[in-house]
Design a protein around this motif. Structure first.
Motif, PDB file in Angstrom:
ATOM      1  N   GLY A  32       0.796  -1.217   0.000  1.00 15.63           N
ATOM      2  CA  GLY A  32       0.000   0.000   0.000  1.00 15.63           C
ATOM      3  C   GLY A  32       0.827   1.264   0.000  1.00 15.63           C
ATOM      4  N   ARG A  33       2.083   1.168   0.441  1.00 17.78           N
ATOM      5  CA  ARG A  33       2.921   2.365   0.501  1.00 17.78           C
ATOM      6  C   ARG A  33       3.468   2.762  -0.872  1.00 17.78           C
ATOM      7  NH1 ARG A  33       3.805   3.405   5.857  1.00 17.78           N
ATOM      8  NH2 ARG A  33       3.832   1.641   7.294  1.00 17.78           N
ATOM      9  N   LEU A  34       3.900   1.776  -1.653  1.00 13.46           N
ATOM     10  CA  LEU A  34       4.558   2.077  -2.923  1.00 13.46           C
ATOM     11  C   LEU A  34       3.756   1.668  -4.144  1.00 13.46           C
ATOM     12  CD1 LEU A  34       8.276   1.103  -2.191  1.00 13.46           C
ATOM     13  CD2 LEU A  34       7.115   3.281  -1.836  1.00 13.46           C
ATOM     14  N   VAL A  65      13.754   4.178  -0.043  1.00 16.17           N
ATOM     15  CA  VAL A  65      13.035   5.450  -0.077  1.00 16.17           C
ATOM     16  C   VAL A  65      13.035   6.085   1.316  1.00 16.17           C
ATOM     17  CG1 VAL A  65      10.765   6.508  -0.400  1.00 16.17           C
ATOM     18  CG2 VAL A  65      11.588   4.803  -2.032  1.00 16.17           C
ATOM     19  N   VAL A  66      12.788   5.285   2.337  1.00 19.39           N
ATOM     20  CA  VAL A  66      12.779   5.789   3.707  1.00 19.39           C
ATOM     21  C   VAL A  66      14.144   6.368   4.072  1.00 19.39           C
ATOM     22  CG1 VAL A  66      12.693   5.097   6.133  1.00 19.39           C
ATOM     23  CG2 VAL A  66      10.925   4.318   4.559  1.00 19.39           C
ATOM     24  N   GLU A  67      15.209   5.652   3.739  1.00 19.16           N
ATOM     25  CA  GLU A  67      16.558   6.118   4.084  1.00 19.16           C
ATOM     26  C   GLU A  67      16.848   7.469   3.448  1.00 19.16           C
ATOM     27  OE1 GLU A  67      21.167   4.541   3.552  1.00 19.16           O
ATOM     28  OE2 GLU A  67      19.508   3.095   3.553  1.00 19.16           O
ATOM     29  N   VAL A 121       5.362   6.433   2.950  1.00 18.62           N
ATOM     30  CA  VAL A 121       6.377   6.055   3.937  1.00 18.62           C
ATOM     31  C   VAL A 121       6.603   7.120   4.998  1.00 18.62           C
ATOM     32  CG1 VAL A 121       7.558   4.629   2.226  1.00 18.62           C
ATOM     33  CG2 VAL A 121       8.341   6.969   2.607  1.00 18.62           C
ATOM     34  N   VAL A 122       5.845   8.209   4.967  1.00 19.76           N
ATOM     35  CA  VAL A 122       6.116   9.309   5.902  1.00 19.76           C
ATOM     36  C   VAL A 122       5.906   8.885   7.357  1.00 19.76           C
ATOM     37  CG1 VAL A 122       5.766  11.202   4.269  1.00 19.76           C
ATOM     38  CG2 VAL A 122       3.789  10.223   5.471  1.00 19.76           C
ATOM     39  N   GLY A 123       5.030   7.902   7.598  1.00 18.40           N
ATOM     40  CA  GLY A 123       4.844   7.413   8.960  1.00 18.40           C
ATOM     41  C   GLY A 123       6.096   6.737   9.498  1.00 18.40           C
ATOM     42  N   ILE A 124       6.769   5.960   8.636  1.00 15.78           N
ATOM     43  CA  ILE A 124       8.013   5.306   9.040  1.00 15.78           C
ATOM     44  C   ILE A 124       9.091   6.352   9.298  1.00 15.78           C
ATOM     45  CG2 ILE A 124       9.787   3.648   8.361  1.00 15.78           C
ATOM     46  CD1 ILE A 124       7.743   2.347   6.535  1.00 15.78           C
ATOM     47  N   VAL A 125       9.156   7.351   8.428  1.00 14.73           N
ATOM     48  CA  VAL A 125      10.134   8.426   8.605  1.00 14.73           C
ATOM     49  C   VAL A 125       9.883   9.150   9.927  1.00 14.73           C
ATOM     50  CG1 VAL A 125      11.008  10.600   7.667  1.00 14.73           C
ATOM     51  CG2 VAL A 125      10.449   8.713   6.122  1.00 14.73           C
ATOM     52  N   ALA A 126       8.612   9.412  10.223  1.00 15.15           N
ATOM     53  CA  ALA A 126       8.279  10.080  11.485  1.00 15.15           C
ATOM     54  C   ALA A 126       8.773   9.268  12.681  1.00 15.15           C
ATOM     55  CB  ALA A 126       6.768  10.311  11.576  1.00 15.15           C
ATOM     56  N   SER A 127       8.616   7.948  12.613  1.00 14.71           N
ATOM     57  CA  SER A 127       9.083   7.090  13.706  1.00 14.71           C
ATOM     58  C   SER A 127      10.590   7.180  13.889  1.00 14.71           C
ATOM     59  CB  SER A 127       8.678   5.634  13.444  1.00 14.71           C
ATOM     60  OG  SER A 127       7.278   5.485  13.445  1.00 14.71           O
ATOM     61  N   LYS A 128      11.329   7.236  12.778  1.00 16.43           N
ATOM     62  CA  LYS A 128      12.788   7.295  12.856  1.00 16.43           C
ATOM     63  C   LYS A 128      13.269   8.648  13.369  1.00 16.43           C
ATOM     64  CE  LYS A 128      13.739   3.703   9.452  1.00 16.43           C
ATOM     65  NZ  LYS A 128      14.453   2.830  10.408  1.00 16.43           N
ATOM     66  N   ILE A 129      12.600   9.730  12.978  1.00 13.27           N
ATOM     67  CA  ILE A 129      12.974  11.052  13.488  1.00 13.27           C
ATOM     68  C   ILE A 129      12.626  11.154  14.973  1.00 13.27           C
ATOM     69  CG2 ILE A 129      12.640  13.539  13.231  1.00 13.27           C
ATOM     70  CD1 ILE A 129      14.118  12.213  10.904  1.00 13.27           C
ATOM     71  N   LEU A 130      11.501  10.573  15.362  1.00  9.27           N
ATOM     72  CA  LEU A 130      11.130  10.539  16.784  1.00  9.27           C
ATOM     73  C   LEU A 130      12.194   9.805  17.594  1.00  9.27           C
ATOM     74  CD1 LEU A 130       7.655   9.748  18.312  1.00  9.27           C
ATOM     75  CD2 LEU A 130       9.663   8.560  19.131  1.00  9.27           C
ATOM     76  N   GLU A 131      12.643   8.672  17.076  1.00 12.48           N
ATOM     77  CA  GLU A 131      13.654   7.898  17.794  1.00 12.48           C
ATOM     78  C   GLU A 131      14.934   8.708  17.973  1.00 12.48           C
ATOM     79  OE1 GLU A 131      16.050   3.635  17.403  1.00 12.48           O
ATOM     80  OE2 GLU A 131      14.550   4.215  15.919  1.00 12.48           O
ATOM     81  N   ARG A 132      15.261   9.530  16.996  1.00 17.61           N
ATOM     82  CA  ARG A 132      16.493  10.315  17.056  1.00 17.61           C
ATOM     83  C   ARG A 132      16.390  11.458  18.063  1.00 17.61           C
ATOM     84  NH1 ARG A 132      20.767  11.123  13.353  1.00 17.61           N
ATOM     85  NH2 ARG A 132      22.277  12.503  14.349  1.00 17.61           N
ATOM     86  N   PHE A 133      15.245  12.155  18.088  1.00 23.67           N
ATOM     87  CA  PHE A 133      15.134  13.370  18.897  1.00 23.67           C
ATOM     88  C   PHE A 133      14.152  13.246  20.068  1.00 23.67           C
ATOM     89  CE2 PHE A 133      16.382  14.802  14.632  1.00 23.67           C
ATOM     90  CZ  PHE A 133      17.570  15.437  14.945  1.00 23.67           C
ATOM     91  N   TYR A 134      13.431  12.161  20.141  1.00 25.61           N
ATOM     92  CA  TYR A 134      12.444  11.913  21.189  1.00 25.61           C
ATOM     93  C   TYR A 134      11.495  13.109  21.365  1.00 25.61           C
ATOM     94  CZ  TYR A 134      10.485   9.187  24.966  1.00 25.61           C
ATOM     95  OH  TYR A 134       9.637   8.434  25.732  1.00 25.61           O
ATOM     96  N   ILE A 188       5.490  14.290   9.721  1.00 31.18           N
ATOM     97  CA  ILE A 188       6.192  14.336   8.434  1.00 31.18           C
ATOM     98  C   ILE A 188       5.141  14.384   7.326  1.00 31.18           C
ATOM     99  CG2 ILE A 188       7.782  13.170   6.879  1.00 31.18           C
ATOM    100  CD1 ILE A 188       9.174  14.053   9.367  1.00 31.18           C
ATOM    101  N   LEU A 189       5.282  15.351   6.416  1.00 27.29           N
ATOM    102  CA  LEU A 189       4.301  15.527   5.348  1.00 27.29           C
ATOM    103  C   LEU A 189       4.973  15.546   3.991  1.00 27.29           C
ATOM    104  CD1 LEU A 189       3.460  18.075   7.686  1.00 27.29           C
ATOM    105  CD2 LEU A 189       1.317  17.391   6.607  1.00 27.29           C
ATOM    106  N   GLY A 190       4.339  14.919   3.030  1.00 24.80           N
ATOM    107  CA  GLY A 190       4.759  15.005   1.642  1.00 24.80           C
ATOM    108  C   GLY A 190       3.927  16.066   0.934  1.00 24.80           C
TER     109      GLY A 190
END
Length: 619
Positions: free
Chosen positions: A287-289, A324-326, A360-373, A378-380
């Motif tokens: 569903g993402r791609l 794409v996420v990376e 994939v913006v939800g996955i990106v949001a999770s990774k940025i959250l993990e980095r900065f808590y 994240i929006l496209g």
């Protein structure tokens, strides 16, 4: 000094409860303590937790709307009406739609399905889809994992003479749609005792009401959606998922078998963790791609050849998704540096980029959250229309759905849960949207909310851990949300061997020792720590236990989640041609472990070394 990435909070259980559970249930003290930390205080509760079956589930007719929905569906079956199953494109929506296909086949219904395209159409019920359904002669629409906010769309369906039965589990809005029936345990007036069902769980309750005792194999589909949508594996969900996983180990579904095989999972040994980290990402990748219909076909096909082809296609899409996420994560981190640099990062991070894949913006949001808590949105941005579609992920203690609700006038659409949500809005309202979230966060967030915390179940010695103990721990599963894989702290262990493994040395493999006991340990994504953890280093580690099987041998293995060294470390960079560049790289890699500004790690340098080195380390 190597600081832990998280603040460790250990929640030991009361010894009296632990002792009683260990004796009454014939458990090791470690396992009894883990059960007590999950709120189990008596042998009766413990037996129900370990061996509870369907007596712990609830009558589907307790759910509001079921009394109206079931007769309407039965009438549609009798009159050979054409039914449309309208789903969503995430793994829960795919599972819900797949389950309804199995139900429709079982009932001999005339039916069709519709799942919107994530990028081209977006979430929810759409009028153009209803127009198409009307042209196909559809007179009854059953939504799964969507519909509770579709006020205007359901009014439009009514005008076309189409009845709509909504089955959903998302937070209901203040104004509800005038559907033929609304089935959602979160409705304020719904008396259903368990509120944590996934969308596929609600669909399953409808199936129960229609057929009495659905085939047990349908629980395999329920398990996938429930785990993938991060629903709590407690109460009724625990029973449904536990039986679903057990059934999956002998699955007759070609799609599930092929997807597990492609993921490298032995079908007969599948666990909820395998579903979460191997199956769900591949289903979501569809569903993402691409279009989620491919994943639905995989979960409902009866043909091995088709299942193999689709499973490999989803695997390929998942690899593409990872790349794409990376790329987007790198761009997003660059934005953070550009916007805030060395200044304090705001309480909610909002980032938007043109061309970012909204799948994939939800996955990106999770990774940025993990980095900065921090809570992250994240929006496209569609450069042609200016429309922004995004996803939010939040931290414990901050209800992102409530935060979005406070900005509801700025958005075209939003929905979700307290920890994750989605939204759409116009580009020219982004700044207003961001300000609104910051205003809400200033009131709702305290400093303690922004401390990255990792909850551990207990502190143990390596001598207490063995393969038989791990086999008892596995009985506490299925593990997932609200019933996490146990996390255990081992203190003062000595590193006996250290090396980088995996592609480009991204992962870390250790051999650790505590007194006479030795254990292998692996940490994914932390290969860079091998440079600063030489043999002989004494560390504390926090991790999850697993059994490593190799050539018929079974050994205990620790999956390291966090690590710390509680004394100053000294590194000598004399003789290195570009020491400043090396130290900058070093700091970038170790930033999560240098969170205490008062005690940075030191470096030895000669008199003619670069003065910038000192600035870089101690700024």
């Amino acid at each position: 000094m190597l600081y832990s990435k998280y603040e460790w909070r250990i929640h030991p259980a009361e010894s009296s409860i632990t002792d009683r559970l260990a004796q009454d249930l014939s458990l090791s003290p470690i396992v009894a303590s883990l059960m007590a930390s999950r709120g189990i205080q008596s042998a009766e509760d413990g037996h129900r937790f370990l061996h509870g079956t369907f007596e712990l589930t609830h009558d589907p007719y307790l759910m509001q709307g079921m009394q109206e929905a079931v007769p309407r569906i039965r009438k549609a079956l009798e009159d050979r009406e054409h039914i449309l199953i309208y789903g969503d494109y995430d793994a829960d929506g795919v599972s819900s739609t797949s389950l309804m296909i199995h139900l429709m086949r079982h009932l001999g219904a005339s039916y069709d399905i519709y799942i919107p395209h994530r990028s081209n159409e977006g979430y929810g019920l759409h009028n153009h889809a209803l127009d198409w359904a009307h042209q196909q002669g559809v007179s009854l629409v059953i939504t799964v994992d969507t519909g509770i906010s579709a006020v205007e769309q359901i009014a439009y369906a009514n005008s076309l003479g189409i009845d709509v039965i909504v089955t959903d589990h998302h937070e209901p809005p203040e104004t509800l749609p005038e559907a033929y029936a609304l089935i959602n345990p979160k409705l304020p007036t719904c008396p259903y005792p368990f509120k944590g069902l996934a969308g596929v769980g609600v669909a399953y309750k409808l199936a129960q009401a229609l057929v009495g005792e659905p085939p047990e194999e349908w629980l395999q589909i329920v398990s996938i959606g429930t785990i993938a949508d991060l629903m709590p594996l407690t109460g009724e969900n625990r029973v449904l998922v536990k039986h679903g996983i057990e059934s999956m180990r002998n699955t007759r579904y070609e799609g599930i078998r092929c997807l597990l095989e492609v993921s490298g999972v032995h079908v007969e040994q599948v666990t909820a963790v395998n579903v979460a980290f191997s199956m769900a990402p591949r289903i979501n990748a569809s569903g993402r791609l691409d279009h989620a219909g491919r994943a639905v076909t995989l979960l409902t096909t009866e043909h091995r050849e088709e299942a193999e082809r689709l499973a490999w296609e989803l695997d390929g899409l998942n690899k593409e998704r990872q790349q794409v996420v990376e790329t987007i994560v790198e761009e997003a981190l660059g934005m953070v540096q550009t916007r805030w640099g060395g200044r304090e990062i705001p309480p909610v991070i909002v980032l938007a980029g043109e061309g970012w894949n909204v799948g994939v913006v939800g996955i990106v949001a999770s990774k940025i959250l993990e980095r900065f808590y921090r809570p992250v949105v994240i929006l496209g941005i569609d450069p042609d229309t200016g429309n922004c579609k995004g996803s939010a992920r939040s931290i414990p203690g901050f209800d992102i759905y409530a935060a979005l609700h406070s900005c509801r006038d700025v958005m075209d659409h939003f929905g979700g849960h307290h920890s994750a949500a989605g939204m759409s809005l116009q580009r020219d309202r982004l700044e207003e949207f961001e300000r609104g979230l910051h205003v809400y966060a200033e009131e709702a967030l305290d400093a303690e909310h922004l401390i990255a915390v990792c909850d551990a179940d207990l502190e143990a010695s390596m001598s207490e851990i063995s393969v038989p103990v791990l086999e008892q721990i596995e009985q506490l599963g299925p593990f997932g949300m609200a019933n996490a894989v146990p996390k255990i702290v081992f203190r003062d262990v000595v590193i006996k061997d250290v090396r980088k493994i995996g592609k480009e040395g991204k992962h870390l493999k250790l051999r650790i020792q505590q007194k006479r006991d030795v254990m292998d340990a692996i940490s994914f994504g932390w290969g860079h720590l091998a440079d600063i953890l030489p043999v002989g280093t004494v560390v504390d580690v926090l991790g999850e236990l697993s059994v490593n099987e190799w050539n018929g041998s079974r050994k205990v293995q620790l999956m390291v989640q966090d690590i710390r060294a509680s004394y100053q470390q000294v590194f000598d960079y004399r003789g290195i041609q570009e020491p400043l560049k090396e130290i900058q790289r070093w700091r970038a890699d170790l930033e999560p472990h240098l969170r205490c500004p008062a005690a940075r790690s030191a470096v030895v340098y000669a008199k003619d070394s670069h003065p910038e080195i000192k600035t870089q380390l101690y700024d």
